[in-house]
Design a protein around this motif. Structure first.
Motif, short mmCIF file in Angstrom:
data_model
loop_
_atom_site.label_atom_id
_atom_site.label_comp_id
_atom_site.label_asym_id
_atom_site.label_seq_id
_atom_site.Cartn_x
_atom_site.Cartn_y
_atom_site.Cartn_z
N ALA A 16 0.88 -1.17 0.00
CA ALA A 16 0.00 0.00 0.00
C ALA A 16 0.91 1.21 0.00
O ALA A 16 1.75 1.37 0.89
N HIS A 54 1.54 3.78 12.39
CA HIS A 54 0.58 2.92 11.70
C HIS A 54 1.25 1.76 10.97
O HIS A 54 0.65 1.14 10.07
N PHE A 70 3.43 0.70 3.10
CA PHE A 70 2.75 -0.09 4.12
C PHE A 70 2.53 -1.52 3.63
O PHE A 70 2.32 -1.74 2.44
N ASP A 71 2.49 -2.46 4.57
CA ASP A 71 2.12 -3.84 4.24
C ASP A 71 0.61 -4.00 4.18
O ASP A 71 0.11 -4.92 3.54
N SER A 72 -0.11 -3.10 4.83
CA SER A 72 -1.56 -3.20 4.92
C SER A 72 -2.22 -1.94 4.36
O SER A 72 -1.88 -0.83 4.76
N VAL A 73 -3.19 -2.14 3.49
CA VAL A 73 -3.94 -1.00 2.97
C VAL A 73 -4.80 -0.36 4.06
O VAL A 73 -5.01 0.86 4.08
N VAL A 74 -5.27 -1.15 5.00
CA VAL A 74 -6.05 -0.61 6.12
C VAL A 74 -5.18 0.32 6.96
O VAL A 74 -5.59 1.43 7.32
N ASP A 75 -3.94 -0.12 7.25
CA ASP A 75 -3.02 0.73 8.02
C ASP A 75 -2.72 2.03 7.26
O ASP A 75 -2.66 3.10 7.86
N LEU A 108 -3.01 0.36 -3.67
CA LEU A 108 -2.52 -0.98 -3.35
C LEU A 108 -2.09 -1.62 -4.65
O LEU A 108 -2.89 -1.76 -5.58
#
Length: 135
Positions: A16, A54, A70-75, A108
């Motif tokens: 992300a 985050h 980021f590893d997470s799109v939510v983060d 992402l």
């Protein structure tokens, strides 16, 4: 094999990507270079701290922009919202012509990671989304 002879390791991964920059940066610099420079450096530090809180990392800063990974799109999305809330609070005490408003692009996608750098179309898409976003 010496350090200079070791091949650079490239790997692909889903990431992300968050691109943030300051809306109206050129206008702000034209009015007050010294003050704007101080606020831009503060913006970089605020965004860096929020990205790290985050679970992301800042890949690069340049001028008025910050590139987060980021590893997470939510983060990444929660980080972007936190940056906007933080800027809103910081801006409350400033006159309108000194406020820092951020535009952000979030995407992402598949990227290439080489040492500390991140490349690829996933980065390009986030970079293209950022200038058309609203503050």
């Amino acid at each position: 094999m010496t350090e200079e002879e070791k091949p650079i390791r490239r790997r692909r991964r889903l990431a992300a990507i968050l691109m943030a920059d300051i809306a109206g940066f050129s206008r702000l610099m034209g009015r007050d270079e010294e003050g704007t420079t101080s606020r831009v450096l503060e913006f970089h530090e605020r965004v860096r701290a929020t990205v790290e809180e985050h679970g992301g990392r800042v890949v690069a800063t340049a001028g008025d922009s910050v590139f987060g990974d980021f590893d997470s799109v939510v983060d990444a999305l929660e980080c972007a919202a936190a940056v906007q809330r933080d800027l809103h609070t910081a801006n409350e005490s400033l006159p309108p012509d000194q406020r820092i408003d951020a535009r952000m692009g979030l995407h992402l996608g598949d990227v290439i990671v080489e040492e500390y750098n991140v490349f690829g179309d996933g980065v390009n898409v986030a970079a293209r989304l950022e200038p058309v976003s609203y503050t």
